[in-house]
Scaffold this motif. Structure first.
Motif: not given
Ligand SMILES: [Zn+2]
Length: 245
Positions: A178-185, A211-216
């Motif tokens: 999980r992305c620590t910056a935005c909580n995305g996968s 790589q984050c699927a939400d914020c990249e």
């Molecule tokens: Zn993210």
């Protein structure tokens, strides 16, 4: 000893919420004959999110029970792990708990976090709308009736906060997902696919893995990785269950 009120005993874990004069066992407590035991407990300073079983003269009662003069009331803390029903386990953290949010995400726990102070009503509404357990050190916020569920975070130290939440809710741990910056996968990535997003030095030195699927945002094994590895290793050693349901 019977009096005009009840005798109230808070579990040791709950006594920090009460004023010092009310932290003993069997504290004489006034009642009005109409208020529920839940109201009496809240009036003693204890958020109901922290309350487990309520015993009146040794018998369990619901929070709506109206106590009578002379009764002895015992207030127990929530059991750990505390089951959350009605939705998958996920969290919403208030503006003061950013470090805790990032650590939960590091472990793969769904932890939404508001960077800005959006106010108590908006936080409570989001908790209800998204079925998220609100984590906070603000007792007033935890009293809001709209909350899906809530929990008081007992420490102001991030290490202790993490242990508190993991022991209380026993979430499934899935580190590095999980992305620590935005909580995305996070999804798997390699240098070739994300190379244009990296500084040149970074591209040479580090091993890209996700790589984050939400914020990249791109994740690689960089300078801070040893510290994060330690946080993950300690959490998994104590609370285990990586990838298990
Ligand atoms: Zn993210």
């Amino acid at each position: 000893m019977n009096g005009p009120g009840i005798e109230l005993t808070l579990a040791p874990e709950l006594r920090l919420f009460a004023p010092p004069s009310r932290r003993a066992e069997r504290v004489p407590t006034g009642i009005d004959g109409a208020s529920s035991i839940g109201h009496v407990v809240e009036s003693a300073g204890v958020p109901l999110t922290e309350v487990g079983r309520l015993l009146v003269d040794g018998e369990e009662v619901p929070v709506s029970y109206v106590p009578r003069a002379g009764q002895s009331v015992e207030v127990l803390a929530v059991s750990r792990p505390q089951p959350i029903t009605g939705a998958p386990l996920r969290f919403l953290l208030d503006v003061h708990l950013g470090t805790l949010a990032r650590r939960l995400r590091l472990l793969g726990v769904d932890a939404a976090y508001e960077n800005e102070d959006i106010g108590d009503p908006a936080l409570a509404t989001r908790s209800a709308a998204e079925h998220r357990v609100l984590l906070s050190r603000d007792r007033g916020l935890l009293r809001r009736r709209e909350l899906f569920a809530g929990a008081y975070v007992y420490s102001d130290n991030p290490d202790e906060q993490l242990r508190d939440v993991l022991s209380r809710f026993a979430p499934t741990l899935a580190p590095w997902t999980r992305c620590t910056a935005c909580n995305g996968s996070l999804r798997d990535a390699d240098k070739d696919s994300v190379g244009d997003r990296l500084e040149h030095g970074t591209q040479r030195s580090y091993d890209v893995f996700a790589q984050c699927a939400d914020c990249e945002r791109v994740y690689w094994r960089g300078a801070h990785h040893a510290r994060l590895e330690r946080i993950v290793a300690e959490a998994v050693a104590e609370f285990g269950g990586v990838g298990t349901a």
